[in-house]
Scaffold this motif. Structure first.
Motif, PDB file in Angstrom:
ATOM      1  N   MET A 164     -56.324  96.933 -45.734  1.00  0.00           N
ATOM      2  CA  MET A 164     -56.602  97.251 -44.341  1.00  0.00           C
ATOM      3  C   MET A 164     -58.089  97.110 -44.055  1.00  0.00           C
ATOM      4  O   MET A 164     -58.925  97.680 -44.758  1.00  0.00           O
ATOM      5  N   SER A 165     -58.425  96.338 -43.041  1.00  0.00           N
ATOM      6  CA  SER A 165     -59.821  96.166 -42.662  1.00  0.00           C
ATOM      7  C   SER A 165     -60.214  97.195 -41.614  1.00  0.00           C
ATOM      8  O   SER A 165     -59.431  97.536 -40.720  1.00  0.00           O
ATOM      9  N   PHE A 166     -61.444  97.690 -41.716  1.00  0.00           N
ATOM     10  CA  PHE A 166     -61.963  98.633 -40.727  1.00  0.00           C
ATOM     11  C   PHE A 166     -62.916  97.969 -39.737  1.00  0.00           C
ATOM     12  O   PHE A 166     -63.477  98.651 -38.874  1.00  0.00           O
ATOM     13  N   VAL A 167     -63.121  96.672 -39.829  1.00  0.00           N
ATOM     14  CA  VAL A 167     -64.017  95.985 -38.910  1.00  0.00           C
ATOM     15  C   VAL A 167     -63.499  96.132 -37.480  1.00  0.00           C
ATOM     16  O   VAL A 167     -62.317  95.921 -37.203  1.00  0.00           O
ATOM     17  N   GLY A 168     -64.386  96.534 -36.580  1.00  0.00           N
ATOM     18  CA  GLY A 168     -64.001  96.745 -35.191  1.00  0.00           C
ATOM     19  C   GLY A 168     -63.406  98.109 -34.930  1.00  0.00           C
ATOM     20  O   GLY A 168     -63.063  98.432 -33.785  1.00  0.00           O
ATOM     21  N   LYS A 169     -63.280  98.936 -35.974  1.00  0.00           N
ATOM     22  CA  LYS A 169     -62.686 100.263 -35.837  1.00  0.00           C
ATOM     23  C   LYS A 169     -63.705 101.335 -36.207  1.00  0.00           C
ATOM     24  O   LYS A 169     -64.727 101.059 -36.832  1.00  0.00           O
ATOM     25  N   LYS A 170     -63.395 102.566 -35.824  1.00  0.00           N
ATOM     26  CA  LYS A 170     -64.239 103.686 -36.214  1.00  0.00           C
ATOM     27  C   LYS A 170     -64.160 103.899 -37.723  1.00  0.00           C
ATOM     28  O   LYS A 170     -63.088 103.788 -38.327  1.00  0.00           O
ATOM     29  N   PHE A 171     -65.291 104.225 -38.327  1.00  0.00           N
ATOM     30  CA  PHE A 171     -65.292 104.579 -39.739  1.00  0.00           C
ATOM     31  C   PHE A 171     -64.553 105.899 -39.908  1.00  0.00           C
ATOM     32  O   PHE A 171     -64.601 106.762 -39.028  1.00  0.00           O
ATOM     33  N   PRO A 172     -63.857 106.110 -41.021  1.00  0.00           N
ATOM     34  CA  PRO A 172     -63.088 107.347 -41.219  1.00  0.00           C
ATOM     35  C   PRO A 172     -63.952 108.606 -41.082  1.00  0.00           C
ATOM     36  O   PRO A 172     -65.078 108.663 -41.567  1.00  0.00           O
ATOM     37  N   ASN A 173     -63.379 109.596 -40.434  1.00  0.00           N
ATOM     38  CA  ASN A 173     -64.073 110.874 -40.172  1.00  0.00           C
ATOM     39  C   ASN A 173     -63.788 111.834 -41.328  1.00  0.00           C
ATOM     40  O   ASN A 173     -63.004 112.769 -41.207  1.00  0.00           O
ATOM     41  N   ILE A 174     -64.446 111.569 -42.476  1.00  0.00           N
ATOM     42  CA  ILE A 174     -64.186 112.327 -43.700  1.00  0.00           C
ATOM     43  C   ILE A 174     -65.519 112.809 -44.280  1.00  0.00           C
ATOM     44  O   ILE A 174     -66.454 112.023 -44.439  1.00  0.00           O
ATOM     45  N   GLU A 175     -65.581 114.079 -44.623  1.00  0.00           N
ATOM     46  CA  GLU A 175     -66.781 114.663 -45.221  1.00  0.00           C
ATOM     47  C   GLU A 175     -66.698 114.558 -46.743  1.00  0.00           C
ATOM     48  O   GLU A 175     -65.648 114.803 -47.333  1.00  0.00           O
ATOM     49  N   VAL A 176     -67.821 114.202 -47.369  1.00  0.00           N
ATOM     50  CA  VAL A 176     -67.838 113.963 -48.812  1.00  0.00           C
ATOM     51  C   VAL A 176     -69.061 114.649 -49.426  1.00  0.00           C
ATOM     52  O   VAL A 176     -70.118 114.718 -48.799  1.00  0.00           O
ATOM     53  N   ASN A 177     -68.915 115.153 -50.644  1.00  0.00           N
ATOM     54  CA  ASN A 177     -70.065 115.682 -51.371  1.00  0.00           C
ATOM     55  C   ASN A 177     -71.087 114.579 -51.612  1.00  0.00           C
ATOM     56  O   ASN A 177     -70.727 113.403 -51.760  1.00  0.00           O
ATOM     57  N   ALA A 178     -72.361 114.974 -51.676  1.00  0.00           N
ATOM     58  CA  ALA A 178     -73.421 114.012 -51.945  1.00  0.00           C
ATOM     59  C   ALA A 178     -74.506 114.678 -52.770  1.00  0.00           C
ATOM     60  O   ALA A 178     -74.598 115.901 -52.836  1.00  0.00           O
ATOM     61  N   MET A 179     -75.337 113.836 -53.394  1.00  0.00           N
ATOM     62  CA  MET A 179     -76.452 114.312 -54.201  1.00  0.00           C
ATOM     63  C   MET A 179     -77.742 113.666 -53.708  1.00  0.00           C
ATOM     64  O   MET A 179     -77.775 112.460 -53.432  1.00  0.00           O
ATOM     65  N   SER A 180     -78.793 114.459 -53.572  1.00  0.00           N
ATOM     66  CA  SER A 180     -80.105 113.934 -53.205  1.00  0.00           C
ATOM     67  C   SER A 180     -80.922 113.683 -54.464  1.00  0.00           C
ATOM     68  O   SER A 180     -80.570 114.133 -55.564  1.00  0.00           O
ATOM     69  N   ASP A 181     -82.042 112.979 -54.298  1.00  0.00           N
ATOM     70  CA  ASP A 181     -82.910 112.713 -55.441  1.00  0.00           C
ATOM     71  C   ASP A 181     -83.591 113.976 -55.951  1.00  0.00           C
ATOM     72  O   ASP A 181     -84.114 113.990 -57.071  1.00  0.00           O
TER      73      ASP A 181
END
Length: 211
Positions: A1-18
């Motif tokens: 499934m391509s997301f081009v032309g569509k909204k990016f998924p509205n999902i929160e994800v853990n992240a790490m900073s430097d």
């Protein structure tokens, strides 16, 4: 499934900073709330081979992306703790020390699975009498460019051995920004400063005649 032309998924994800801070990132909100373009690039695994070359390449181009109002975000399915360990490993030892942009830790694979970029396939095993995964269940080298409204205007997926050309994403951002600002379309091999064209027969004919 391509997301081009569509909204990016509205999902929160853990992240790490430097700096070693764990926090949450919603890529869609990063674009919309901050009125920025976002470049999100996925790589298979921390502490591997092609991957650190890409993370350092995006870091080297970070000022160019920021000049274009683009936020760069890396991502894999490793945990935040593994990211932090890799961030503290020197470059000459295969690490990514010196990388300053955030890195998603999609360890539950919610976002990667929604995007459909995991190298895995569920198959039924008669001996185990269970559905088992084939593949490492890590991501391909997927890249998404998202505009200020949250719409995906570019996506690409490379197989594991194939590293990306970071300059191409700068060119794509320049081209999309030109379209936004001038209403013209960008022909093959267009670069900043070159002629674009009007999206009609006369515009195409004029461009082809002069090139």
């Amino acid at each position: 499934m391509s997301f081009v032309g569509k909204k990016f998924p509205n999902i929160e994800v853990n992240a790490m900073s430097d700096l070693g801070d764990t926090f949450k990132i919603n890529v869609l909100n990063e674009a919309v709330d901050n009125k920025k373009k976002v470049l999100l690039f996925w790589y298979p695994k921390d502490f591997t081979f092609v991957c650190p070359t890409e993370l350092h390449a995006f870091q080297e181009a970070l000022a160019e992306f920021e000049k274009r109002n683009v936020k760069v975000i890396g991502a894999s399915c490793d945990t935040a703790e593994v990211h932090f360990a890799w961030l503290n490993t020197p470059k000459n030892n295969g690490g990514i020390e010196g990388v300053t942009y955030p890195i998603l830790a999609d360890s539950n694979r919610n976002l990667a699975r929604t995007l459909g970029i995991l190298d895995s396939n569920e198959v039924y095993d008669e001996v185990a009498d269970a559905y088992l995964l084939e593949g490492d269940d890590v991501t391909f080298r997927a890249t998404y460019l998202i505009d200020e409204t949250g719409k995906v205007f570019h996506e690409s997926i490379n197989d594991m051995p194939l590293g990306r050309n970071v300059k191409e994403y700068l060119r794509l951002v320049d081209a999309y920004t030109h379209v936004q600002q001038h209403g013209e379309v960008c022909p093959a091999n267009w670069e900043e400063g070159k002629d674009a064209m009007n999206a009609d027969r006369k515009g195409v004919a004029s461009y082809l005649a002069s090139h």
